[in-house]
Write an enzyme that holds these catalytic residues in place. Structure first.
Site, PDB file in Angstrom:
ATOM      1  N   SER A 250       0.832  -1.150  -0.060  1.00 20.94           N
ATOM      2  CA  SER A 250       0.080   0.120   0.240  1.00 20.94           C
ATOM      3  C   SER A 250       0.889   1.060   0.167  1.00 20.94           C
ATOM      4  O   SER A 250       2.031   1.019   0.479  1.00 20.94           O
ATOM      5  CB  SER A 250      -0.791  -0.077   1.578  1.00 20.94           C
ATOM      6  OG  SER A 250      -1.016   1.173   1.282  1.00 20.94           O
TER       7      SER A 250
ATOM      8  N   TYR B 156      -2.727   5.020  -4.464  1.00 18.79           N
ATOM      9  CA  TYR B 156      -4.735   6.436  -4.275  1.00 18.79           C
ATOM     10  C   TYR B 156      -3.761   7.045  -5.153  1.00 18.79           C
ATOM     11  O   TYR B 156      -2.660   7.337  -6.056  1.00 18.79           O
ATOM     12  CB  TYR B 156      -4.334   7.149  -2.798  1.00 18.79           C
ATOM     13  CG  TYR B 156      -4.607   6.476  -2.058  1.00 18.79           C
ATOM     14  CD1 TYR B 156      -5.638   5.551  -1.792  1.00 18.79           C
ATOM     15  CD2 TYR B 156      -3.060   5.964  -0.646  1.00 18.79           C
ATOM     16  CE1 TYR B 156      -5.944   4.145  -0.583  1.00 18.79           C
ATOM     17  CE2 TYR B 156      -3.334   5.292   0.144  1.00 18.79           C
ATOM     18  CZ  TYR B 156      -4.884   4.106   0.497  1.00 18.79           C
ATOM     19  OH  TYR B 156      -4.844   2.929   1.737  1.00 18.79           O
TER      20      TYR B 156
ATOM     21  N   THR C 125      -6.317   2.594  -6.515  1.00 17.49           N
ATOM     22  CA  THR C 125      -7.553   2.405  -6.298  1.00 17.49           C
ATOM     23  C   THR C 125      -8.027   3.460  -6.577  1.00 17.49           C
ATOM     24  O   THR C 125      -7.527   5.110  -6.438  1.00 17.49           O
ATOM     25  CB  THR C 125      -6.956   2.588  -4.366  1.00 17.49           C
ATOM     26  OG1 THR C 125      -6.076   1.626  -4.594  1.00 17.49           O
ATOM     27  CG2 THR C 125      -8.156   2.425  -3.632  1.00 17.49           C
TER      28      THR C 125
ATOM     29  N   LYS D 258      -9.032  -0.993  -8.733  1.00 18.56           N
ATOM     30  CA  LYS D 258      -9.126  -1.041  -7.878  1.00 18.56           C
ATOM     31  C   LYS D 258     -10.387  -1.064  -7.155  1.00 18.56           C
ATOM     32  O   LYS D 258     -10.533   0.618  -7.328  1.00 18.56           O
ATOM     33  CB  LYS D 258      -8.107  -2.035  -6.462  1.00 18.56           C
ATOM     34  CG  LYS D 258      -8.888  -2.389  -5.311  1.00 18.56           C
ATOM     35  CD  LYS D 258      -7.373  -2.614  -4.320  1.00 18.56           C
ATOM     36  CE  LYS D 258      -8.403  -3.464  -2.893  1.00 18.56           C
ATOM     37  NZ  LYS D 258      -8.481  -2.005  -2.296  1.00 18.56           N
TER      38      LYS D 258
ATOM     39  N   HIS E  17     -13.540  -2.144  -0.952  1.00 17.19           N
ATOM     40  CA  HIS E  17     -12.593  -1.427   0.248  1.00 17.19           C
ATOM     41  C   HIS E  17     -13.537  -2.280   1.392  1.00 17.19           C
ATOM     42  O   HIS E  17     -12.966  -1.519   2.811  1.00 17.19           O
ATOM     43  CB  HIS E  17     -12.813   0.254   0.334  1.00 17.19           C
ATOM     44  CG  HIS E  17     -11.618   0.416   0.818  1.00 17.19           C
ATOM     45  ND1 HIS E  17     -10.489   1.626  -0.232  1.00 17.19           N
ATOM     46  CD2 HIS E  17     -10.793   0.557   1.446  1.00 17.19           C
ATOM     47  CE1 HIS E  17      -9.502   1.809   0.034  1.00 17.19           C
ATOM     48  NE2 HIS E  17      -9.488   1.381   1.332  1.00 17.19           N
TER      49      HIS E  17
HETATM   50  C1  GLV Z   1      -6.751   2.672   3.542  1.00  8.74           C
HETATM   51  O1  GLV Z   1      -7.307   2.081   2.907  1.00  8.74           O
HETATM   52  C2  GLV Z   1      -8.437   2.258   4.779  1.00  8.74           C
HETATM   53  O2  GLV Z   1      -9.078   1.713   4.186  1.00  8.74           O
HETATM   54  O3  GLV Z   1      -7.825   2.460   5.407  1.00  8.74           O
END
Ligand code: GLV
Length: 387
Positions: free
Chosen positions: A107, A130, A156, A252, A276
């Protein structure tokens, strides 16, 4: 030592060992947590068709995700703050994944940086981004991921703004933790975690601190996302970002057929059906409920992957039988990591693999690439009759 046979066993140890704010971070959904809960409970509505007198020798769970060989169709999902669940967490999880033969996705909000994970592993991993306002930072991030030889990019799309998870606000979540009285009292009960944390330098958001400008509190996920993430994201910007990457691109956070069609038309190598982990739009449908319609709409145009709700190998099998070409585990590997570091992640992967392999056999199959909806008993109204 308790006998560990399920992901839930690991979760109990994770809870005991890890500071409350990080355990809660992993185990929450947004607002009422309805979507978070339904991601798992909807899996239970699907039953499996038992077959007998079928040769069960020489079984295989090997397949490919975005053209890369995987020992089973289960990648480690990008999870923020993984290095707070356990010291050097991203490196430990990446090592477990590479030994097992499944992809690890780092990430952007990791504690160990891209460079650090690359230096401490021997196989390429995937990198998640992101969509951020700072184009320079974004370009540098892509360059850093290329230099680290990341073999796929996951963009994402469902986190331009952060969903509200009540526990994170109540716990005052930061990385590293700020020393408030409740936090000190809780940390005092987590000495094994603390001893390991004291021995590592990796306690900050490694991809951000020292790399991003203009962030008022780089220890806080909520400040960073509010200040840095691009709320103006649109499909044109997604297309521009995709062009910045040379290898496979995975989009995603797709939960709607129209969005799936758009993502496929942009030429993504794969899309991930995901809400998510129920952490963004509470009240959205569970991922497994929307999976069949997305596969029916775009499954012949783009590789469809599945995320959100997988806690067992049976869940993996159900998603694959629906038509997914790969799945992701987030909390399931984090539970292993928080419980026992690298060994715990390996154990989580072993548990899921065994459940997947045996269930596939009981359903009369020997090759994960051959399972289809024929092995599933899906309630007639499963996808819902929504207006
Ligand atoms: C980050 O992607 C989260 O969901 O905290």
């Amino acid at each position: 030592m308790p006998v560990i046979t399920t992901i839930d066993d690991l979760k109990r140890i994770h809870k005991r060992r890890t500071p409350k704010m990080f355990y809660d971070y992993a185990e929450s959904g947004s607002w009422t947590e309805q979507t978070f809960r339904e991601n798992t409970s909807d899996f239970d509505q699907i039953r499996l068709r038992q077959r007998v007198a079928v040769d069960m020798t020489d079984r295989t769970t090997k397949t490919q995700m975005v053209g890369q060989d995987v020992a089973m169709p289960v990648a480690l999902a990008p999870v923020g703050l993984t290095g707070m669940q356990c010291a050097d967490g991203e490196i430990k999880a990446a090592r477990a994944a590479e030994k097992f033969g499944v992809p690890f996705t780092l990430s952007t909000m990791s504690i160990c940086s891209i460079e650090d994970v690359a230096a401490n592993t021997s196989k390429p991993f995937w990198f998640q981004v992101y969509t951020l306002k700072d184009t320079d930072f974004m370009t540098r991030l892509f360059d850093r991921a290329k230099a680290a030889k990341c073999s796929a990019l996951v963009i994402t799309l469902d986190l331009q703004i952060l969903g509200q998870r009540h526990k994170d606000l109540k716990n005052g979540l930061t990385a590293p933790p700020k020393f408030t009285i409740p936090t000190i009292m809780n940390l005092a009960t987590k000495w094994a975690w603390g001893m390991e944390m004291l021995q590592t330098k990796r306690r900050f958001f490694g991809n951000i601190v020292g790399h991003a400008k203009g962030v008022s509190d780089p220890s806080s996920l909520s400040s960073w996302s509010a200040e840095a993430f691009d709320p103006a994201l649109d499909w044109d910007r997604v297309a521009e970002l995709m062009k910045l990457w040379d290898g496979p691109v995975i989009l995603k956070g797709i939960l709607d057929v129209e969005d799936a069609k758009k993502a496929a038309s942009l030429g993504a190598d794969a899309i991930i059906v995901s809400n998510h982990g129920g952490r963004q739009l509470d009240g959205a449908l569970s991922s497994i409920r929307v999976l069949p319609q997305i596969i029916d709409a775009v499954g012949d145009k783009v590789e469809v992957h599945f995320d959100s709700g997988i806690r067992s190998g049976q869940d993996v099998l159900k998603a694959m039988a629906m038509g997914a070409k790969g799945t992701y585990i987030g909390r399931a590997f984090v539970n292993g990591l928080g419980a026992m570091g690298e060994k715990g992640v390996t154990q989580a992967l072993d548990i899921i693999h065994k459940e997947l392999d045996l269930t596939m056999a009981f359903c009369g199959h020997r090759d994960i690439n051959e399972v289809d909806r024929d092995i599933l008993l899906i309630p007639k109204d499963f996808s819902g009759d929504w207006t």
